[in-house]
Every structure is written in structure tokens, then in C-alpha cells.
Design a protein around this motif. Structure first.
Motif, short mmCIF file in Angstrom:
data_model
loop_
_atom_site.label_atom_id
_atom_site.label_comp_id
_atom_site.label_asym_id
_atom_site.label_seq_id
_atom_site.Cartn_x
_atom_site.Cartn_y
_atom_site.Cartn_z
N MET A 1 0.84 -1.38 -0.14
CA MET A 1 0.13 0.15 -0.01
C MET A 1 0.93 1.55 0.15
SD MET A 1 -2.46 1.06 2.36
CE MET A 1 -3.69 2.57 2.49
N LYS A 2 0.43 2.44 -0.74
CA LYS A 2 0.73 3.38 -1.28
C LYS A 2 0.54 4.46 0.45
CE LYS A 2 3.50 2.77 -5.70
NZ LYS A 2 3.85 3.45 -6.58
N ILE A 3 0.97 5.57 0.56
CA ILE A 3 0.38 6.45 1.67
C ILE A 3 1.03 7.63 1.22
CG2 ILE A 3 -0.48 7.20 4.02
CD1 ILE A 3 -0.40 4.30 4.97
N GLY A 4 0.51 8.95 0.98
CA GLY A 4 1.14 10.21 0.48
C GLY A 4 0.70 10.68 2.00
N ILE A 5 1.57 11.25 2.76
CA ILE A 5 1.19 12.54 3.89
C ILE A 5 1.96 13.74 3.32
CG2 ILE A 5 2.24 13.20 6.46
CD1 ILE A 5 3.73 9.70 5.24
N ILE A 6 1.44 14.83 3.50
CA ILE A 6 1.27 16.22 3.90
C ILE A 6 1.11 16.66 5.36
CG2 ILE A 6 0.42 17.98 2.25
CD1 ILE A 6 -0.76 16.80 0.73
N GLY A 7 2.56 17.77 4.83
CA GLY A 7 2.58 18.85 6.27
C GLY A 7 3.77 19.64 5.81
N GLY A 8 4.59 19.70 7.42
CA GLY A 8 5.07 20.61 7.63
C GLY A 8 6.83 20.67 7.51
N THR A 9 7.56 21.02 7.72
CA THR A 9 8.66 20.71 8.32
C THR A 9 9.24 19.32 9.05
OG1 THR A 9 9.41 22.55 9.68
CG2 THR A 9 10.09 22.69 7.18
N GLY A 10 8.41 19.71 10.13
CA GLY A 10 8.05 18.24 10.75
C GLY A 10 8.31 17.04 10.64
N PHE A 11 8.41 16.47 9.26
CA PHE A 11 7.85 15.48 8.91
C PHE A 11 9.01 14.73 8.26
CE2 PHE A 11 3.37 15.69 9.63
CZ PHE A 11 2.72 14.95 10.37
N TYR A 12 10.04 16.22 8.41
CA TYR A 12 11.11 14.87 7.86
C TYR A 12 12.49 13.86 7.89
CZ TYR A 12 11.10 19.30 4.65
OH TYR A 12 11.32 20.58 3.54
N GLU A 29 6.60 21.66 -10.78
CA GLU A 29 7.54 20.00 -9.75
C GLU A 29 6.87 20.62 -9.01
OE1 GLU A 29 11.44 21.19 -10.77
OE2 GLU A 29 11.19 19.92 -12.86
N ALA A 30 7.22 18.94 -8.22
CA ALA A 30 6.97 18.75 -6.68
C ALA A 30 8.05 18.05 -6.28
CB ALA A 30 5.13 18.54 -6.45
N VAL A 31 7.95 18.15 -5.25
CA VAL A 31 9.49 17.70 -3.99
C VAL A 31 8.32 16.75 -3.13
CG1 VAL A 31 11.61 17.41 -2.59
CG2 VAL A 31 10.87 19.24 -4.16
N VAL A 32 8.99 15.36 -3.48
CA VAL A 32 7.93 14.20 -2.72
C VAL A 32 9.39 13.08 -1.88
CG1 VAL A 32 7.01 12.38 -2.76
CG2 VAL A 32 6.31 14.67 -4.16
N PHE A 33 8.83 13.36 -0.80
CA PHE A 33 10.13 12.47 0.19
C PHE A 33 10.27 11.07 0.47
CE2 PHE A 33 11.77 16.69 0.80
CZ PHE A 33 12.84 16.62 0.98
N GLU A 34 10.71 9.71 0.10
CA GLU A 34 9.42 8.35 -0.30
C GLU A 34 10.46 7.64 0.66
OE1 GLU A 34 9.74 5.06 -3.75
OE2 GLU A 34 11.15 6.57 -3.73
N GLY A 35 9.64 6.89 1.58
CA GLY A 35 10.22 5.61 2.82
C GLY A 35 9.62 5.12 2.86
N THR A 36 9.51 3.77 3.42
CA THR A 36 9.01 2.83 4.25
C THR A 36 8.72 2.41 5.46
OG1 THR A 36 10.85 1.27 3.87
CG2 THR A 36 9.93 1.47 2.34
N HIS A 37 7.94 2.29 5.67
CA HIS A 37 6.65 2.54 7.41
C HIS A 37 5.77 0.76 6.86
CE1 HIS A 37 6.53 2.77 11.39
NE2 HIS A 37 4.74 3.22 11.28
N ALA A 38 6.10 0.22 7.99
CA ALA A 38 5.19 -1.08 8.77
C ALA A 38 4.98 -1.22 7.87
CB ALA A 38 3.95 -0.24 9.24
N GLY A 39 6.33 -1.81 5.97
CA GLY A 39 5.53 -2.20 5.12
C GLY A 39 5.23 -1.76 4.13
N LYS A 40 5.03 -0.20 4.41
CA LYS A 40 4.07 0.05 3.32
C LYS A 40 4.93 1.59 2.46
CE LYS A 40 -0.26 -0.01 6.01
NZ LYS A 40 -0.31 -0.44 6.61
N GLU A 41 4.68 1.89 1.22
CA GLU A 41 5.42 2.74 0.94
C GLU A 41 4.92 4.07 1.15
OE1 GLU A 41 5.82 2.04 -3.41
OE2 GLU A 41 5.11 0.47 -3.27
N ILE A 42 5.94 5.27 1.87
CA ILE A 42 5.13 6.16 2.09
C ILE A 42 5.51 7.51 1.56
CG2 ILE A 42 4.35 5.67 4.36
CD1 ILE A 42 7.02 6.79 5.42
N TYR A 43 5.48 8.64 1.14
CA TYR A 43 5.80 9.64 0.18
C TYR A 43 5.26 11.25 1.48
CZ TYR A 43 5.98 6.29 -3.27
OH TYR A 43 6.74 5.15 -3.89
N PHE A 44 6.05 11.28 1.46
CA PHE A 44 5.75 12.81 2.54
C PHE A 44 6.29 14.45 0.93
CE2 PHE A 44 8.02 16.01 4.59
CZ PHE A 44 6.88 17.01 4.65
#
Length: 266
Positions: A1-12, A29-44
Motif C-alpha cells: 500500500m502507498k500512502i501520501g503524507i502532506i505536512g510541514g517541516t516537522g515530518f522530514y 514540479e513538486a518535491v516528494v520524499f520517499e520511504g517505508t514504514h510498517a511494510g508500506k511505501e510512504i511519500y512525504f
């Protein structure tokens, strides 16, 4: 599962080893940060840019939301800082948005391709996941709040806030109705937790202040981080969201209308 996360600088530092990427869209263009958590792909996605250099009215909302869609994301959770009009949502308190009223007039808030139903602008399944996460963490979150969105960048007058309170608004901000509208047009299930960083103008003798606003977020970063990580762990895509269903209906209605137009022209 992929989950997008939108927020401020505190989520880096939400998770370790986030990878920065730039996503081109037809709106920029949009800047996005990719990672993983709990077996899910997350995109901040940092709403105001990775240096927080865009004010609310300058944010390229269409590029931000479309970038997430292009990455194959159809579930997004977000955090917004707000001013509180409701004494039951004091400074530092968290609340889930239930409805919004959009008072903005000076920004692009649609892709303009079809009409989409948005009776419930926030995904009830994601909201319930947030509440389940808060319960596991023994964390207080107001389950329903009405949000009014204004253009900014100025803060509101005392009269405006008093009128908004009479309308039944709980919190005020400058970004979320735009994001929620675009998310629905893209078929993205979307839910938002707000943090009250001040009491809105006219409800206190202390005027809104940007430094105070930032400091409240900083003071509550760990709490917000815990809530979001637990929500990601509990999130599921085992059934369609109302947002996905509304999107499919909108596409079908538009396709039918275009087909009728072609028939008429022939």
C-alpha cells in the motif's frame, strides 16, 4: 500500500532514510520524499516547499496533488496548523476535519475536467483509522471539526472570526479546502488532522503570531509523529473509499456526456 503524507517541516524525520525526488507535472514540479514504514511505501510532500518558502496563497496545490497521483497514491493523510474558534479545541489540541467551507477567491482550486461529488470531503475510513491510532496511543483527538479556508496571507479580523463562529466553524486556516477539493477530483482518499497553534483573532487578547504558530508545532512534533506512524501502521486499502467511488462516477458521467456531444455533432 502507498500512502501520501502532506505536512510541514516537522515530518522530514518521520522515518529514517527518506529519499528526495522531484516529480514533474503539467502544472510544475513538486518535491516528494520517499520511504517505508510498517511494510508500506510512504511519500512525504512538504506543502510549502522543502524550505517552507511558499505562503499559503503561493503554494502550487495542483502540482502537489497531481504529483502524488502520478506516483500511484490514492490514500493521503495530512497535517494542518490552524487557528481555533472553539474553546473545546485549545492551543496544542488535535482535531480531525469533517467539513470545510471554502472562502478563497484568488487561487486555482480545480483541474476543471469534470464535476465530482464532495458531500463528505474527508475519507471516513481514514478518519476512523486516525481515531483508532489515537485510542491505541491514549491520545486526545477531537473527532469532528468544521474548517473554514481563507486566502491569506493576512490573518482574519475580529469581525470575520465572529461571523465564522456564528456559521458553526471550529477552526480556520489557509490551505486545506484547496487540497481536499483537488484530492477529490483526483480520486484520492484524504483525511486531515489539525493542530491549533493559536486562538483566532477576537477570541483572545493575544494577536496571532507566526513565531508562536511555529513553536506550538515544534513542541508537539513527537506527538504528531507518533499519531501518523501508528495511523500508517493501521491503514488499509481493502475496500474503496468514498473518494474512489465519487471519482469513478465523475469519470463515467463525463465519458457519457462527451459521447452524447460526439453523437450530436455527427
Amino acid at each position: 500500500m502507498k500512502i501520501g503524507i502532506i505536512g510541514g517541516t516537522g515530518f522530514y524525520n518521520l522515518v529514517e532514510d527518506l529519499r528526495e525526488m522531484t516529480v514533474p507535472t503539467e502544472y510544475g514540479e513538486a518535491v516528494v520524499f520517499e520511504g517505508t514504514h510498517a511494510g508500506k511505501e510512504i511519500y512525504f510532500l512538504p506543502r510549502h516547499g522543502k524550505s517552507h518558502d511558499s505562503l499559503a496563497h503561493q503554494v502550487n496545490y495542483r502540482a502537489n496533488m497531481l504529483a502524488l497521483k502520478q506516483l500511484g497514491i490514492d490514500h493521503v493523510i495530512a497535517m494542518c496548523a490552524v487557528g481555533s474558534l472553539n474553546p473545546d479545541i485549545p492551543v496544542g489540541a488535535l482535531a480531525l476535519l469533517d467539513q470545510f467551507m471554502d472562502m478563497t477567491t484568488k487561487r486555482e482550486n480545480t483541474y476543471g475536467k469534470y464535476s465530482v461529488e464532495i458531500t463528505q470531503p474527508y475519507c471516513p475510513d481514514l478518519n476512523n483509522t486516525f481515531l483508532a491510532a489515537a485510542k491505541e496511543l491514549d491520545m486526545d483527538v477531537t473527532p469532528k471539526a468544521n474548517y473554514i479556508c481563507v486566502d491569506g496571507p493576512r490573518y482574519e479580523t475580529s469581525l470575520e472570526i465572529n461571523v465564522y463562529k456564528q456559521w458553526g466553524m471550529d477552526v480556520v486556516g489557509m490551505t486545506n479546502a484547496t487540497e481536499a477539493s483537488l484530492a477529490r477530483e483526483l480520486g484520492i482518499a484524504y483525511a486531515v488532522v489539525t493542530i491549533s497553534t493559536d486562538l483566532a483573532a477576537g477570541t483572545t487578547d493575544v494577536p496571532p503570531d507566526l513565531d508562536t504558530h511555529k513553536n506550538v508545532v515544534i513542541d508537539n512534533q513527537e506527538k504528531i509523529k507518533e499519531l501518523f506512524l501508528k495511523t500508517i501502521e493501521l491503514a488499509s486499502d481493502d475496500k474503496p473509499s468514498i473518494a474512489h467511488e465519487a471519482y469513478e462516477r465523475a469519470l463515467a458521467a463525463r465519458k457519457e456526456k462527451l459521447a452524447k456531444m460526439e453523437t450530436t455533432q455527427v
